[in-house]
Motif scaffolding. Sequence first.
Motif, short mmCIF file in Angstrom:
data_model
loop_
_atom_site.label_atom_id
_atom_site.label_comp_id
_atom_site.label_asym_id
_atom_site.label_seq_id
_atom_site.Cartn_x
_atom_site.Cartn_y
_atom_site.Cartn_z
N SER A 16 40.40 46.77 23.05
CA SER A 16 41.08 45.90 22.09
C SER A 16 40.15 45.56 20.93
O SER A 16 38.92 45.54 21.09
N THR A 18 40.39 42.95 17.18
CA THR A 18 41.17 42.09 16.28
C THR A 18 40.61 42.22 14.87
O THR A 18 39.42 41.96 14.64
N SER A 48 51.85 47.55 10.37
CA SER A 48 52.56 46.32 10.66
C SER A 48 52.65 45.49 9.38
O SER A 48 51.78 45.59 8.51
N TYR A 59 56.75 46.49 12.98
CA TYR A 59 55.71 47.35 13.52
C TYR A 59 56.13 48.82 13.44
O TYR A 59 57.29 49.16 13.68
N LYS A 64 54.22 49.43 18.54
CA LYS A 64 55.06 48.37 19.09
C LYS A 64 54.64 48.03 20.51
O LYS A 64 54.42 48.90 21.33
N ARG A 66 51.87 46.83 21.39
CA ARG A 66 50.41 46.85 21.53
C ARG A 66 49.71 46.06 20.42
O ARG A 66 48.65 45.49 20.66
N THR A 68 49.79 43.10 17.30
CA THR A 68 50.44 41.86 16.88
C THR A 68 49.85 41.41 15.55
O THR A 68 48.62 41.23 15.45
N SER A 70 49.60 38.52 12.61
CA SER A 70 49.74 37.07 12.52
C SER A 70 49.01 36.58 11.29
O SER A 70 48.29 37.33 10.63
N GLN A 81 45.94 41.96 15.87
CA GLN A 81 45.44 42.08 17.23
C GLN A 81 45.88 43.43 17.76
O GLN A 81 47.09 43.72 17.79
N ASN A 83 45.74 46.02 20.98
CA ASN A 83 45.46 46.19 22.40
C ASN A 83 45.81 47.61 22.83
O ASN A 83 46.53 48.32 22.14
#
Length: 124
Positions: A16, A18, A48, A59, A64, A66, A68, A70, A81, A83
């Motif tokens: 992962s 970010t 995204s 996305y 999709k 995986r 995010t 924000s 984020q 993942n």
Amino acid sequence: VQLQASGGGSVQPGGSLTLSCAASGFSLNNYAVAWFRQVPGEEREGVSCMSSSGSSPVYEQSVKGRFTVSRDRAKNTMYLQMNSLTPEDTGLYYCAAVDTYYDCSFYAHDYEYWGQGTLVTVSS
């Protein structure tokens, strides 16, 4: 006026990361924001995006569930984020913003401001 992207790095598959994109010189609050990815020899593609209201983020199909997207309005920063990363996620990631009340898009020419890109490498 600047977008400063950070957070890229090298990770193993399944890992992962970010990404962050801090805005300076303007407020992101009224801006639609997006993350794009580019690999050598290919066009920049949307990963995204999120409208200025923050509702209904969009996305790209392969990320999709995986990734995010924000934003933190107090910090004037947007995030991605990521993942369960795969080698296919490798690329130079750019953040982008446009002053609009309309929905976000994956058309790069729609965006006014761009970050400098941060490199994500997924490899074992």
